[in-house]
Design a protein around this motif. Sequence first.
Motif, mmCIF file in Angstrom:
data_model
loop_
_atom_site.group_PDB
_atom_site.id
_atom_site.type_symbol
_atom_site.label_atom_id
_atom_site.label_comp_id
_atom_site.label_asym_id
_atom_site.label_seq_id
_atom_site.Cartn_x
_atom_site.Cartn_y
_atom_site.Cartn_z
ATOM 1 N N PRO A 1 -92.212 -34.601 -47.580
ATOM 2 C CA PRO A 1 -93.011 -33.855 -46.957
ATOM 3 C C PRO A 1 -92.772 -32.425 -47.059
ATOM 4 N N HIS A 2 -93.850 -31.700 -47.292
ATOM 5 C CA HIS A 2 -93.741 -30.419 -47.194
ATOM 6 C C HIS A 2 -93.963 -29.721 -45.745
ATOM 7 N N ALA A 3 -92.583 -29.643 -45.300
ATOM 8 C CA ALA A 3 -92.545 -29.517 -43.692
ATOM 9 C C ALA A 3 -91.348 -28.808 -43.481
ATOM 10 N N ASP A 4 -91.450 -27.671 -42.489
ATOM 11 C CA ASP A 4 -90.366 -27.002 -42.122
ATOM 12 C C ASP A 4 -89.548 -27.422 -41.184
ATOM 13 N N LEU B 1 -88.581 -30.504 -41.030
ATOM 14 C CA LEU B 1 -87.237 -31.515 -41.360
ATOM 15 C C LEU B 1 -85.945 -30.684 -41.426
ATOM 16 N N LEU B 2 -84.723 -31.299 -40.929
ATOM 17 C CA LEU B 2 -83.793 -30.628 -40.834
ATOM 18 C C LEU B 2 -82.890 -30.780 -42.214
ATOM 19 N N PRO B 3 -82.035 -29.893 -42.390
ATOM 20 C CA PRO B 3 -81.398 -29.901 -43.828
ATOM 21 C C PRO B 3 -80.790 -31.220 -43.992
ATOM 22 N N GLU B 4 -80.163 -32.236 -43.126
ATOM 23 C CA GLU B 4 -79.624 -33.424 -43.299
ATOM 24 C C GLU B 4 -80.688 -34.313 -43.829
ATOM 25 N N THR B 5 -81.832 -34.137 -43.444
ATOM 26 C CA THR B 5 -82.867 -35.264 -43.891
ATOM 27 C C THR B 5 -83.046 -34.851 -45.463
ATOM 28 N N HIS B 6 -83.375 -33.546 -45.754
ATOM 29 C CA HIS B 6 -83.398 -33.220 -47.368
ATOM 30 C C HIS B 6 -82.258 -33.688 -47.943
ATOM 31 N N ALA B 7 -81.057 -33.564 -47.549
ATOM 32 C CA ALA B 7 -79.918 -34.019 -48.184
ATOM 33 C C ALA B 7 -79.914 -35.509 -48.501
ATOM 34 N N VAL B 8 -80.153 -36.151 -47.494
ATOM 35 C CA VAL B 8 -80.262 -37.502 -47.326
ATOM 36 C C VAL B 8 -81.255 -38.077 -48.518
ATOM 37 N N MET B 9 -82.593 -37.343 -48.714
ATOM 38 C CA MET B 9 -83.274 -37.793 -49.856
ATOM 39 C C MET B 9 -82.760 -37.513 -51.210
ATOM 40 N N GLU B 10 -82.214 -36.718 -51.184
ATOM 41 C CA GLU B 10 -81.488 -36.414 -52.545
ATOM 42 C C GLU B 10 -80.438 -36.990 -52.748
ATOM 43 N N LEU B 11 -79.674 -37.571 -51.812
ATOM 44 C CA LEU B 11 -78.572 -38.714 -52.035
ATOM 45 C C LEU B 11 -79.041 -39.859 -52.457
ATOM 46 N N ALA C 1 -80.235 -37.318 -34.097
ATOM 47 C CA ALA C 1 -80.776 -37.457 -32.775
ATOM 48 C C ALA C 1 -80.739 -35.990 -32.015
ATOM 49 N N PRO C 2 -81.529 -35.685 -31.238
ATOM 50 C CA PRO C 2 -81.420 -34.399 -30.451
ATOM 51 C C PRO C 2 -80.452 -34.682 -29.113
ATOM 52 N N LEU C 3 -80.233 -33.616 -28.559
ATOM 53 C CA LEU C 3 -79.616 -33.672 -27.359
ATOM 54 C C LEU C 3 -80.600 -34.614 -26.457
ATOM 55 N N PHE C 4 -79.854 -35.350 -25.516
ATOM 56 C CA PHE C 4 -80.478 -36.129 -24.576
ATOM 57 C C PHE C 4 -81.666 -35.257 -23.624
ATOM 58 N N GLU C 5 -81.205 -34.075 -23.348
ATOM 59 C CA GLU C 5 -82.323 -33.355 -22.399
ATOM 60 C C GLU C 5 -83.445 -32.636 -23.395
ATOM 61 N N ALA C 6 -83.159 -32.890 -24.620
ATOM 62 C CA ALA C 6 -84.431 -32.353 -25.393
ATOM 63 C C ALA C 6 -85.441 -33.371 -25.771
ATOM 64 N N GLY C 7 -85.351 -34.412 -25.196
ATOM 65 C CA GLY C 7 -86.444 -35.563 -25.181
ATOM 66 C C GLY C 7 -86.061 -36.530 -26.477
ATOM 67 N N THR C 8 -87.140 -37.375 -26.430
ATOM 68 C CA THR C 8 -86.649 -38.660 -27.367
ATOM 69 C C THR C 8 -87.088 -38.547 -29.034
ATOM 70 N N GLY C 9 -87.484 -37.157 -29.504
ATOM 71 C CA GLY C 9 -87.445 -36.870 -30.798
ATOM 72 C C GLY C 9 -88.979 -36.589 -31.307
ATOM 73 N N ASP C 10 -89.095 -36.264 -32.291
ATOM 74 C CA ASP C 10 -90.530 -36.076 -32.946
ATOM 75 C C ASP C 10 -90.767 -37.274 -33.647
ATOM 76 N N PRO C 11 -92.237 -37.847 -33.448
ATOM 77 C CA PRO C 11 -92.709 -38.925 -34.088
ATOM 78 C C PRO C 11 -93.698 -38.626 -35.182
ATOM 79 N N THR C 12 -93.631 -37.429 -35.654
ATOM 80 C CA THR C 12 -94.599 -37.137 -36.841
ATOM 81 C C THR C 12 -94.240 -37.951 -38.057
ATOM 82 N N TRP C 13 -92.991 -38.392 -38.312
ATOM 83 C CA TRP C 13 -92.740 -38.968 -39.825
ATOM 84 C C TRP C 13 -92.982 -40.183 -39.712
ATOM 85 N N CYS C 14 -93.395 -40.991 -38.663
ATOM 86 C CA CYS C 14 -93.847 -42.415 -38.675
ATOM 87 C C CYS C 14 -95.412 -42.414 -38.364
ATOM 88 N N ARG C 15 -95.992 -41.471 -37.761
ATOM 89 C CA ARG C 15 -97.599 -41.580 -37.419
ATOM 90 C C ARG C 15 -98.446 -42.192 -38.363
#
Length: 427
Positions: free
Chosen positions: A245-248, A250-260, A363-377
Amino acid sequence: MTPDLHQLSATKLARGLQSRSLSAEAVARACLARVAERDGELKAWVHVDENLVLAQARALDQGPVRGLLHGLPVGVKDVFDTHDMPTQYGSPIYTGNRPNADAAPVALAREAGAVLLGKTATTEFSTFQASPTRNPRKLQHTPGGSSSGSCAAVGDDMVPLAFGAQTAASIIRPAAYCGVVGYKPTHGLISGVGVKPLSHTLDTIGCIARTVDDVALFAAALSGDKTLTDLPAIHKPLRIGLCKPHADQLLPETHAVMELAAKKLAAAGAKVVEISLSPDHAELTQAHIDIMAFETARALSDERLRHWDEISAGLRGVIDKGLQMDYAHYAAQLRYAEETRATLPALYGRCDVLLAPSAAGEAPLFEAGTGDPTWCRMWTLLGLPCVHLPFTQGPQGLPVGLQAIGPLHRDRALLTASRWMLQQLTT
């Protein structure tokens, strides 16, 4: 060191239980001991009745082998009705609620010989208000939602199998955060009768486990498709479409895991090609949001009319948006989804399976919520079968992986490809 019973995969346990070299009671006791040891801090369960669990196990040990799930402990997400345990849907409105009947998938699991270990925590009505559950890898972090308790319990070796349900990202994202295999089947493969509905267009019943073979076994018992118990070997190079996805966001670890993943799978003989989704596909995320809001506002009409003050502020906002939405807009979004679905055969003519992010990153910190569902919608809206593949860690030592997405009604092929890919990615 030999793993304890609670650490064994469902398929390994099933072999011992079917041959009677393991007893259902011994397996149940091992899982109950793990729950007692860990759940005080993890909070994956909202109801466990040890006496009820052991009564189920003893009855199975004293009778014939019942079916594919004979003696296997299963966690039941607390939006699935159960006739012998409370079902509270993650909401104070339903405190102490006791349904008269099992949800269809729960009844099917019992018929196949499962031991229901208890009810796992869920977000409010499977939406966004977090449950108390913590991430089993690091308690300061969220397990994701809405199948938070199910994924945390499987990830912490409390239970080998658990039910999930996904309307946006509720199986795939918590599976990613907890480092387990989450399987969202083709929409409608497993009956959702008796599961608290949010959106008839989107709600999908699925499975959570620690291996691909395990989710396939569970799905075989629930769907009636027994071919899922025998995933074939792959004899020709797998064609894998890598969706970047062309999306800012996405965190660096996801870009890295796709390359891996691309590197390792290509080295194993797969044909990996980058798939650029057309710009129109970006609108599918908004279409999903709109359809979910419109249908949720109506599915929760009784709660809205009689218990408005007991609904969280976030969910009230979704309901308000859905009620204000013009029907013509909702219908247009349904048509758009259907038109896009009609283009999928051309996409899958170029590849056997897609690989895409399951979440933005760790996973984000607990206080930040359950995470962004964008990548599955988008994939949920299209009804496609998806499997989260956990295979590495991010910079904080938390799980990171990708989701495999297959063609409609080609669940066996997707599970077969997913098993092969996970083997290559974890060796």
